[in-house]
Design a protein around this motif. Sequence first.
Motif, mmCIF file in Angstrom:
data_model
loop_
_atom_site.group_PDB
_atom_site.id
_atom_site.type_symbol
_atom_site.label_atom_id
_atom_site.label_comp_id
_atom_site.label_asym_id
_atom_site.label_seq_id
_atom_site.Cartn_x
_atom_site.Cartn_y
_atom_site.Cartn_z
ATOM 1 N N SER A 1 -29.376 14.648 89.711
ATOM 2 C CA SER A 1 -29.622 13.286 89.254
ATOM 3 C C SER A 1 -29.194 12.265 90.302
ATOM 4 C CB SER A 1 -28.863 13.024 87.952
ATOM 5 O OG SER A 1 -28.993 11.668 87.574
ATOM 6 N N LYS A 2 -30.002 11.214 90.452
ATOM 7 C CA LYS A 2 -29.680 10.149 91.395
ATOM 8 C C LYS A 2 -28.855 9.030 90.746
ATOM 9 C CE LYS A 2 -33.622 10.940 94.457
ATOM 10 N NZ LYS A 2 -34.839 10.357 95.089
ATOM 11 N N ALA A 3 -28.517 9.197 89.472
ATOM 12 C CA ALA A 3 -27.646 8.218 88.824
ATOM 13 C C ALA A 3 -26.324 8.190 89.567
ATOM 14 C CB ALA A 3 -27.431 8.593 87.358
ATOM 15 N N GLU B 1 -21.496 10.440 92.654
ATOM 16 C CA GLU B 1 -20.073 10.410 92.994
ATOM 17 C C GLU B 1 -19.354 11.647 92.455
ATOM 18 O OE1 GLU B 1 -18.837 8.163 95.085
ATOM 19 O OE2 GLU B 1 -20.934 7.516 95.154
ATOM 20 N N ALA B 2 -19.723 12.098 91.275
ATOM 21 C CA ALA B 2 -19.074 13.276 90.684
ATOM 22 C C ALA B 2 -19.338 14.534 91.505
ATOM 23 C CB ALA B 2 -19.570 13.463 89.255
ATOM 24 N N ARG B 3 -20.522 14.630 92.076
ATOM 25 C CA ARG B 3 -20.835 15.817 92.889
ATOM 26 C C ARG B 3 -19.938 15.897 94.124
ATOM 27 N NH1 ARG B 3 -26.274 14.807 91.131
ATOM 28 N NH2 ARG B 3 -26.737 13.577 92.988
ATOM 29 N N ARG C 1 -16.801 11.308 83.288
ATOM 30 C CA ARG C 1 -17.686 11.987 82.336
ATOM 31 C C ARG C 1 -18.761 12.781 83.057
ATOM 32 N NH1 ARG C 1 -18.144 6.685 78.430
ATOM 33 N NH2 ARG C 1 -16.387 7.174 77.044
ATOM 34 N N ALA C 2 -19.301 12.198 84.122
ATOM 35 C CA ALA C 2 -20.317 12.917 84.889
ATOM 36 C C ALA C 2 -19.728 14.180 85.502
ATOM 37 C CB ALA C 2 -20.878 11.997 85.983
ATOM 38 N N PHE C 3 -18.503 14.093 86.021
ATOM 39 C CA PHE C 3 -17.826 15.257 86.594
ATOM 40 C C PHE C 3 -17.637 16.343 85.540
ATOM 41 C CE2 PHE C 3 -13.942 17.644 87.501
ATOM 42 C CZ PHE C 3 -14.171 18.070 88.802
ATOM 43 N N GLN D 1 -34.432 12.248 82.714
ATOM 44 C CA GLN D 1 -34.406 10.820 82.376
ATOM 45 C C GLN D 1 -33.134 10.457 81.619
ATOM 46 O OE1 GLN D 1 -38.149 10.871 80.260
ATOM 47 N NE2 GLN D 1 -39.208 9.793 81.906
ATOM 48 N N GLN D 2 -32.694 11.348 80.733
ATOM 49 C CA GLN D 2 -31.454 11.087 79.992
ATOM 50 C C GLN D 2 -30.252 11.017 80.926
ATOM 51 O OE1 GLN D 2 -31.485 14.246 77.068
ATOM 52 N NE2 GLN D 2 -32.468 12.948 75.522
ATOM 53 N N ALA D 3 -30.239 11.876 81.941
ATOM 54 C CA ALA D 3 -29.123 11.880 82.896
ATOM 55 C C ALA D 3 -29.070 10.585 83.691
ATOM 56 C CB ALA D 3 -29.243 13.071 83.841
#
Length: 538
Positions: free
Chosen positions: A11-13, A18-20, A64-66, A353-355
């Motif tokens: 995801s490009k969000a 940042e979490a990656r 949360r993304a992490f 899309q949800q991500a």
Amino acid sequence: MSRLRDAAQSSKAWPFEEARKLVARYKGKVPEKGYVLFETGYGPSGLPHIGTFGEVARTTMIRRAFEELCDIPTRLICFSDDVDGMRKVPDNVPDPVALREHLQKPLTSVPDPFGKYESFGHHNNAMLRRFLDTFGFQYEFISATEFYKSGQFDEILLRAAERYDALMKVMLASLREERQQTYSIFLPIHPETGRVLYVPMKHVDGEKGEITFDDEDGREWTLPVTGGNVKLQWKPDFGARWAALDVDFEMYGKDHSTNTPIYDRICEILGGKKPEHFVYELFLDENGEKISKSKGNGLTIDEWLTYASTESLSYYMYLKPKTAKRLSWDVIPKAVDEYHQQLRAYPDQTPEQQAANPVWHIHGGDVPASGMVVSFSLLLNLVSVARADDKATLWGFIRAYAPEAAPETHPDLDQAAGFAVRYFKDFVAPNLSYRAPSEAERAALEDLAAKLRGIAADGQVPAEYAAEFSALSEEVFMSVVRDTGKAHGFSSLRDWFKVLYEVLLGAEQGPRWGSFIALYGVAETVALIEKGLAGELR
């Protein structure tokens, strides 16, 4: 792996991007301390502002993304630098003159001007925690006063004394020559006056962990660096805190960005591993000036929450964090409506899309349904034309428009109706400016009123639209408005709509007319036009 976790991997969000980086930091393995540590810093020199909230909200989104990307435990620490000396008296506190004698004392040694807490620092810390709790953030709070006095910082402070020359070399390279002559990474706290002293060191004993200096009266003192006797200058403190806590992630504003190499190097000299960073753009007030805790300019948390929901503010914080953002009253309605647009879109979106949808990051994946069958902007227009003093008046129109809606079943709409009444009274009503129509505009408005009067009389779709529409709807009303404008020579429908806004609503912009008529009522809209033509709208 869940479909959303799989989508999150690419995801490009920005929270996932940042979490990656944090996942890569430990190659997906649990660090020795057993968790990944997120930190936000807070300088309690004034009342908390929305920028402070933004740091915690955005950090929480990355956290949360992490947690979606991997199963490594996490912690979030909110650290308050309340040992910082009060360098100036804030403008937005009671009886500021009484605080002047406490200048340069640590904020937790300054009396609370509000008379509620042990100190000014304790008061501002409480305000910080209150609004963080309002938003349901999961965090741990650390006071620098306790951190310094309890011994938790002692190991790093002693190491700073041992490696004083190396640390000073980093700092002196960043300072003007004049400042270099008096600079020290250590700021003693005077044993008698309790003030934070900005004085040069005569000697730093790395073996004993002691500093020797002359105070402002020329008296010599020797103090241990432990036990709360000193604090670090704010730049060294940044990096030292990272080393002491083993911080893995911290974000901060663009005004800190040039100091990032200094923070990192201080951390490394003290034996730590520099954390991952995220630099966001600054928040501006309505005049384009940077918001400040001491000035109290820009919106406060309480002010936003007087007119809109907590989720709308979180949504605003999600958007384009690397773009400067205005924090003024006029951004609120748009934020509310866009947030609910994203809620409505979420259930039918693909995992990818949800991500990327802000509401996933606001709610941590547990996304609620929207009950806003009427937009916030449309509610504001309804307040205006209905002259509503309370949300009960609005509900009379809402029930006619959406019979299935009720305050009990649509609490977010009920809350928004109350917000709309307040917002309109405070920000819209004082700026309304109705004008009289020109002769050509008057003819068009009279024609529109006649057509709507006919619809109100028989409740049927006009004959010219019967082939396209089987029942009255927003689309029918919109077609009537649009075609009336065209028939009266408005080459640009935008110009026609502007006439309606200025004559009937007293504003330069407004709602989609089909939606407005459906909500307000056909007969009521006819009466509104008649009042506008008669010059009775004020």
